[in-house]
Design a protein around this motif. Structure first.
Motif, PDB file in Angstrom:
ATOM      1  N   THR A 126     -44.024  60.910  72.952  1.00 29.14           N
ATOM      2  CA  THR A 126     -44.305  62.118  74.398  1.00 29.14           C
ATOM      3  C   THR A 126     -43.039  62.760  74.917  1.00 29.14           C
ATOM      4  OG1 THR A 126     -44.779  59.970  76.042  1.00 29.14           O
ATOM      5  CG2 THR A 126     -46.445  61.000  75.207  1.00 29.14           C
ATOM      6  N   ASP A 175     -40.840  65.730  74.983  1.00 28.84           N
ATOM      7  CA  ASP A 175     -41.003  66.934  73.703  1.00 28.84           C
ATOM      8  C   ASP A 175     -39.702  67.380  73.426  1.00 28.84           C
ATOM      9  OD1 ASP A 175     -43.041  68.827  72.976  1.00 28.84           O
ATOM     10  OD2 ASP A 175     -41.509  69.975  74.102  1.00 28.84           O
ATOM     11  N   ASP A 212     -51.279  59.108  68.062  1.00 30.42           N
ATOM     12  CA  ASP A 212     -52.483  59.898  68.072  1.00 30.42           C
ATOM     13  C   ASP A 212     -52.526  61.520  68.792  1.00 30.42           C
ATOM     14  OD1 ASP A 212     -54.439  58.724  65.988  1.00 30.42           O
ATOM     15  OD2 ASP A 212     -55.255  58.171  68.478  1.00 30.42           O
ATOM     16  N   GLY A 213     -51.517  61.963  69.667  1.00 21.62           N
ATOM     17  CA  GLY A 213     -50.745  62.621  70.379  1.00 21.62           C
ATOM     18  C   GLY A 213     -50.107  63.707  69.393  1.00 21.62           C
ATOM     19  N   LYS A 224     -50.544  65.039  66.655  1.00 26.65           N
ATOM     20  CA  LYS A 224     -51.151  65.442  66.399  1.00 26.65           C
ATOM     21  C   LYS A 224     -51.069  67.107  66.532  1.00 26.65           C
ATOM     22  CE  LYS A 224     -55.285  65.411  68.887  1.00 26.65           C
ATOM     23  NZ  LYS A 224     -57.191  64.648  68.650  1.00 26.65           N
ATOM     24  N   THR A 225     -50.744  67.552  67.763  1.00 27.24           N
ATOM     25  CA  THR A 225     -49.936  68.706  68.405  1.00 27.24           C
ATOM     26  C   THR A 225     -48.595  68.583  67.327  1.00 27.24           C
ATOM     27  OG1 THR A 225     -48.376  67.610  70.087  1.00 27.24           O
ATOM     28  CG2 THR A 225     -51.016  68.117  70.928  1.00 27.24           C
ATOM     29  N   ILE A 226     -48.232  68.246  67.444  1.00 26.02           N
ATOM     30  CA  ILE A 226     -47.104  69.077  66.426  1.00 26.02           C
ATOM     31  C   ILE A 226     -48.098  70.529  65.694  1.00 26.02           C
ATOM     32  CG2 ILE A 226     -47.619  67.993  63.851  1.00 26.02           C
ATOM     33  CD1 ILE A 226     -44.721  67.358  63.334  1.00 26.02           C
ATOM     34  N   LEU A 227     -49.137  70.335  65.457  1.00 26.99           N
ATOM     35  CA  LEU A 227     -49.680  71.475  64.294  1.00 26.99           C
ATOM     36  C   LEU A 227     -49.544  73.327  64.659  1.00 26.99           C
ATOM     37  CD1 LEU A 227     -51.559  72.249  62.114  1.00 26.99           C
ATOM     38  CD2 LEU A 227     -53.428  72.352  63.848  1.00 26.99           C
ATOM     39  N   THR A 228     -49.124  73.057  66.256  1.00 22.01           N
ATOM     40  CA  THR A 228     -48.927  74.316  66.870  1.00 22.01           C
ATOM     41  C   THR A 228     -47.349  74.159  66.999  1.00 22.01           C
ATOM     42  OG1 THR A 228     -49.428  72.791  68.846  1.00 22.01           O
ATOM     43  CG2 THR A 228     -51.078  74.200  67.852  1.00 22.01           C
ATOM     44  N   ARG A 229     -46.628  73.507  66.692  1.00 28.53           N
ATOM     45  CA  ARG A 229     -45.249  73.221  67.198  1.00 28.53           C
ATOM     46  C   ARG A 229     -44.998  73.935  66.368  1.00 28.53           C
ATOM     47  NH1 ARG A 229     -42.879  69.158  70.579  1.00 28.53           N
ATOM     48  NH2 ARG A 229     -40.607  69.879  71.017  1.00 28.53           N
ATOM     49  N   HIS A 267     -56.755  63.113  61.768  1.00 28.20           N
ATOM     50  CA  HIS A 267     -57.178  64.392  61.903  1.00 28.20           C
ATOM     51  C   HIS A 267     -57.926  65.514  61.843  1.00 28.20           C
ATOM     52  CE1 HIS A 267     -55.142  61.818  64.811  1.00 28.20           C
ATOM     53  NE2 HIS A 267     -53.790  62.170  64.479  1.00 28.20           N
ATOM     54  N   GLU A 310     -58.188  68.758  62.808  1.00 24.48           N
ATOM     55  CA  GLU A 310     -57.336  69.983  62.585  1.00 24.48           C
ATOM     56  C   GLU A 310     -56.573  69.928  61.759  1.00 24.48           C
ATOM     57  OE1 GLU A 310     -57.312  68.098  66.706  1.00 24.48           O
ATOM     58  OE2 GLU A 310     -58.232  67.521  65.351  1.00 24.48           O
TER      59      GLU A 310
END
Length: 359
Positions: free
Chosen positions: A82, A84, A116-117, A119-124, A173, A175
């Motif tokens: 977490t 960043d 699980d969080g 997965k936000t790497i998708l928008t990084r 995930h 997405e």
């Protein structure tokens, strides 16, 4: 009173570089033997370790190693995953062609992907190094690192094999599955098409992670036509070749198989890891969820390959997966419509590796 070991942990933040170096070198062993010492003062040692990855190379190497080992603890894992700013640092470092610890960063990312969080790497996004040939999407950069790292073409110090575990865990995930099956604008290629070629590779880690990523992506049933299309992903040869050995089939059986499965060399060996074989068979099972998938496997004579795999791989998971698949392939469509066919519902998503990576 703090113990001698607790005092030693405090020295990793010492302003004198040589003191930091001596302390962290002695602490690597304790990251697996007594990991709790790094959780003192609300994880203050973890904060120091995350800073030390920017220190001189030997200190940074030890800091990465300790963080890899400690990330098996859920509290530590979430603290790292977490952060960043720290993620930005290591993602920039792993793409640096001169980064000496790129493989360790890949291992750390493989552990962080279990949160699980992530997965936000998708928008990084981040600026890509000029020599990588990628765009600013971080996941695209990791895919390109993985491909170029297979033969050391990008960073002489790294093979990036452990990124396969990153892809496997992220592909749990929906997405992320969509990402692997979406043609990317910068090069006109689906990410899954880039990694499928590594189902037969010398690295166990690379093969296992790729097999699991393909399997997880196959849970996207709507994309099965793309999986099977010869002009799209054409995944069947990449699944069947690793589970095929040097068995001799009669001419009728052979001629009906996919061209890639015909005239294999006499020294052809199926994958030596039965867990990878099981993963591939379970992917085939997922692909039978639609009638075109079943028909293609029947018309290309997949059954004899599964029959021989069942006979020759003495592994309960492999044999059970083969049994389920055979039930589907040998049933006719009327029986399946009546519910007599095998079920793929028991196939579960893969996490690679199930255990946290340790160094």
């Amino acid at each position: 009173m703090p113990t001698e070991l607790e005092e030693l942990v405090g020295f990793i933040a010492h302003p004198n570089q040589q003191v930091r170096k001596t302390a962290i070198e002695h602490l690597v062993h304790f990251s697996t033997e007594q990991p709790s010492i790094f959780k003192a003062e609300k994880l203050l040692p973890i904060k120091h370790l995350k800073f030390l990855v920017r220190d001189e190379p030997e200190i940074a190497e030890h800091a990465y190693t300790i963080l890899i080992n400690l990330s098996g603890d859920q509290e530590v894992l979430e603290n790292i995953a977490t952060d960043d700013k720290f993620l930005g640092i290591i993602l920039a470092n792993v793409t640096d062609p001169k980064e000496p610890h790129a493989n360790l960063i890949s291992m750390l990312l493989a552990n962080l992907a279990k949160w699980d969080g992530l997965k936000t790497i998708l928008t990084r996004k981040q600026s890509p190094p000029e020599g990588l040939g990628s765009d600013d999407v971080v996941l695209n950069q990791l895919i390109d690192l993985f491909v170029k790292g297979a033969d050391g073409a990008y960073n002489k110090a790294a093979d990036f094999d452990y990124l396969a575990y990153v892809f496997a865990d992220l592909s749990k995930h929906p997405e992320i599955r969509k990402y692997f099956l979406t043609t990317q604008a910068y090069d006109g290629v689906m990410p899954l098409n880039k990694i499928k070629v590594f189902t037969e590779h010398k690295s166990d880690v690379r093969r296992k992670g790729v097999a699991s990523t393909i399997k997880n992506a196959a849970f996207d049933v709507d994309s099965h036509p793309v999986f099977l299309d010869e002009d799209a992903i054409n995944v069947l040869p990449y699944i069947l070749l690793p589970i095929t050995g040097n068995e001799q089939y009669d001419e009728d059986e052979t001629m009906a198989m996919l061209p890639d499965l015909q005239l294999l060399p006499p020294d052809k060996q199926r994958d030596s890891d039965p867990n990878i074989v099981q993963t591939h068979v379970e992917t085939l099972m997922l692909l039978t969820s639609s009638k075109p998938g079943r028909e293609l496997m029947r018309s290309t004579n997949v059954y004899p390959i599964i029959r021989e795999t069942h006979l020759r791989v003495n592994h309960e998971g492999v044999q059970e997966a083969c049994d389920r698949l055979v039930q589907v392939l040998m049933a006719d469509e009327e029986e399946e419509a009546a519910g007599a066919g095998g079920s793929w519902a028991a196939v579960e998503e893969d996490e690679d590796d199930d255990k946290i990576v340790e160094v």
